[in-house]
Write an enzyme that holds these catalytic residues in place. Structure first.
Site, PDB file in Angstrom:
ATOM      1  CD  GLU A 172      -2.875  -1.367   2.224  1.00 26.85           C
ATOM      2  OE1 GLU A 172      -2.745  -0.603   3.194  1.00 26.85           O
ATOM      3  OE2 GLU A 172      -3.662  -2.324   2.216  1.00 26.85           O
ATOM      4  CD  GLU A 248      -4.372  -6.168   3.189  1.00 28.68           C
ATOM      5  OE1 GLU A 248      -3.138  -6.218   3.000  1.00 28.68           O
ATOM      6  OE2 GLU A 248      -4.906  -5.419   4.022  1.00 28.68           O
TER       7      GLU A 248
END
Length: 645
Positions: A172, A248
């Protein structure tokens, strides 16, 4: 050539019949199903598995329920530890100092034991944080970072006997094209030519998509990884020819809408986003309930039991009846006119259709909820199948109910009624209805004590959950090994390595023998009680507790609350000398409004009155804390807890 003809007819109450015809006569629109898996890590999420189930035989029961080849998870993704906070805590790095390799991170042990249950399960890995010696960012020296990452893969291959299926870039956070190219080069030079690279791995990837599709870069990686996409993938990305994963997803509270979120997300990811693989965060809530995101995984562990969650049971509808490598049929998947979706999987012999009619309110997800929508109270669905000579009917299970067999009619149709908020499967296979698995935890002693003698070198201490820095056991001592700040994923301004452990009784005592070696850059040790300090938000909330800091250089003792922006309660000089390079025993406990601090084996204690405001603020907080005031080596031994009435 396998051929299948499916006709779906929806008859909605009180309105004219609508027909949705789907005609599939080849696999030209089929895509390979890459599987459903889970993430261990993203904050030491599986850490207490090895505390509560310390015997391998006991862990085998737990892992069998999650990873067995018949109906278990089909992918395992783990965090590559970076000695820094990554949601629930820190994961220990395999190379905290350059050239000093550590091979006993608990994720390696987890992978090894999972592969004993399913030897062919693909293993993926992704860094959240990186040790500070790499630089200010992972991209300061891309060769050094790539070699650091590949060293993890070497440990897996050479020590733990597994190959890594895929490796990500940086969880991320921004990716670097030059780093990805260098990573591919270093992977190939070390014999990892078959290891795939997952690029992207982020939220809100508008700019990232255009970079990923750049013709000068698109062939440098293998999979586009997206986090919590909600199926929202731009059309040009879907048509790019790249494999797309929700690398994810989920992370929704199972006590609320987790089950519905999972049911909807599994289908919407493919129907809306052409996503062929999904990895749920997180595998198990094997951390203290006081920490954030508890029960947002596929299972949970506490001092009483291991138990699977309903979201995992929803997932098992697919993992029980569809295998990796099956095909997902694009033209045999879609939306019902009255709301809800269906996705069809096949291996050319058997077929499974997953259906869901989850309402908006019953399927909200933590990150990837759609705009409000409506689902009809009930829908009559008629499936028509032809050109499958051996096909006699379908077995169906909805909402974990018992299996029912539906024979096909003369015209090869099967009709079912789907109420709103239903999910389940229709399959040519015998139905395995998902059920909850509960395994009792072996007896956990009321009081904690550890002399750290029965550990492998660099194994991580039981019960303690590091939140900054990293503790490993070396030569019978728990060592905080991090000497400089990591390339942080969160809590970047915190310079205090610390670990937490939940206590079971309100009036508890924390004892520890501590040494700061002479060569260490650490200057003080910290003990704390009644704390809530954990996770990524401690800077925002200025997490609380009652803490004691002892400085070795000048014997200064500081009692404070509020961990980040300290509120000083008292300061004084210790009565005895405290030197670097020697172990000292310290004890703290709170009795009524008095904090007692004990040095060594002396009976004399120092008592400090704690203000009522601080007592009230911390009254419901139940974490012990150990740590140092700054980064540097510290050694801990004979840590114990007691409680008094």
């Amino acid at each position: 050539m396998f051929s299948i003809f499916i006709k779906i007819i929806l008859i909605l109450p009180s309105i004219a019949t609508k027909t949705n015809n789907i005609d599939i006569k080849s696999w030209r629109s089929a895509q390979t199903f890459d599987g459903f898996g889970a993430v261990s890590g993203g904050g030491a999420t599986s850490k207490l598995l090895f505390t509560y189930f310390s015997e391998k035989s006991d862990r085998k029961q737990v892992l069998e329920s999650l990873f067995n080849k018949d109906n278990g998870l089909q992918l395992l993704k783990v965090e590559m530890g970076g000695d820094d906070q990554s949601t629930e805590g820190t994961e220990s790095s395999h190379e905290s100092e350059k050239g000093k390799i550590s091979k006993n991170n608990y994720e390696f042990q987890l992978i090894s034991e999972v592969r004993e249950i399913n030897p062919t399960i693909p293993i993926c890995v992704l860094p959240w944080a990186f040790p500070g010696w790499i630089g200010n960012t992972p991209y300061d020296n891309v060769t050094e970072t790539a070699e650091y990452v590949v060293n993890w893969l070497k440990i897996g291959r050479d020590t733990w006997n597994f190959d890594t299926f895929c490796v990500g870039v940086w969880n991320e956070r921004n990716f670097s094209e030059s780093y990805v190219k260098e990573l591919r080069k270093i992977l190939n030079l070390n014999g990892f030519n078959e290891t795939l690279i997952v690029a992207g791995e982020g939220f809100r990837m508008d700019d990232s998509y255009s970079r990923l599709l750049d013709k000068r870069f698109i062939n440098e990686y293998d999979i586009i990884g997206v986090h919590y996409p909600g199926g929202r993938i731009p059309e040009n990305v879907q048509k790019s020819g790249k494999v797309i994963w929700a690398s994810e997803d989920y992370s929704t509270d199972n006590r609320d809408t987790g089950e519905g979120c999972m049911a909807r997300t599994m289908n919407w990811n493919f129907i809306n986003g052409n996503i062929t693989g999904m990895i749920s965060w997180h595998l198990m809530s094997a951390f203290y309930p006081q920490l954030p995101w508890y029960r947002c995984g596929l299972a949970r562990i506490d001092e009483n039991k291991f138990q699977t969650e309903k979201a995992f049971h929803v997932l098992k509808y697919i993992t029980s009846h569809v295998k990796r490598g099956w095909k997902i049929l694009r033209e045999s998947s879609g939306r019902f006119d009255g709301g809800g979706t269906y996705v069809t999987y096949t291996n050319g012999k058997d077929s499974t259709i997953f259906v869901e009619t989850m309402s908006y309110k019953k399927s909200l997800c933590e990150y990837s909820s759609p705009r409000p929508y409506h689902v009809k109270p009930s829908q009559l669905i008629r499936f028509k199948f032809s050109e499958i000579p051996s096909f006699q009917g379908l077995n169906m299970s909805l909402n974990f109910g018992p299996s029912k067999f539906f024979s096909k009619s003369v015209n090869s149709t099967i009709t079912i009624l789907l109420p709103v908020n239903s999910f389940g499967i229709l399959t040519t296979l015998p139905v395995s209805t998902p059920k909850r698995v509960t395994i009792k935890t072996p007896l956990v002693p009321l009081n904690y004590h550890d002399d750290f003698e029965n550990y492998e070198f660099d194994e991580e201490p039981k019960f303690w959950m590091p939140q900054k820095g990293s503790w490993v056991v070396r030569n019978g001592r728990a060592v905080q090994k991090v000497t400089r700040p990591s390339i942080s994923w969160c809590t970047s301004h915190i310079r205090t390595p610390y670990a937490v452990m939940a206590y079971r009784k309100k009036n508890s005592i924390l004892n520890a023998e501590v040494n700061i070696p002479k060569h260490s850059t650490a200057k003080s040790i910290i003990l704390g009680i009644r704390s809530n300090c954990s996770g990524c938000d401690i800077e925002v909330i200025n997490c609380r507790g009652i803490f004691v800091e002892i400085e070795f250089s000048n014997k200064k003792v500081t009692i404070f609350s509020d961990f980040v922006d300290r509120s000083i309660i008292a300061e004084f000089k210790a009565r005895r000398k405290v030197e670097f390079g020697k172990f000292y025993k310290f004890s703290i406990h709170l009795l009524d409004s008095h904090l007692f601090i004990k040095f060594g084996n002396h009976h004399v204690m120092t008592s400090v009155e704690i203000p009522e405001e601080q007592l009230n603020k911390t009254n419901n907080d139940t974490l012990f804390v150990i740590g140092t005031g700054n980064f540097g080596i510290s050694e801990w031994d004979n840590i114990s807890t007691d409680y008094f009435h």
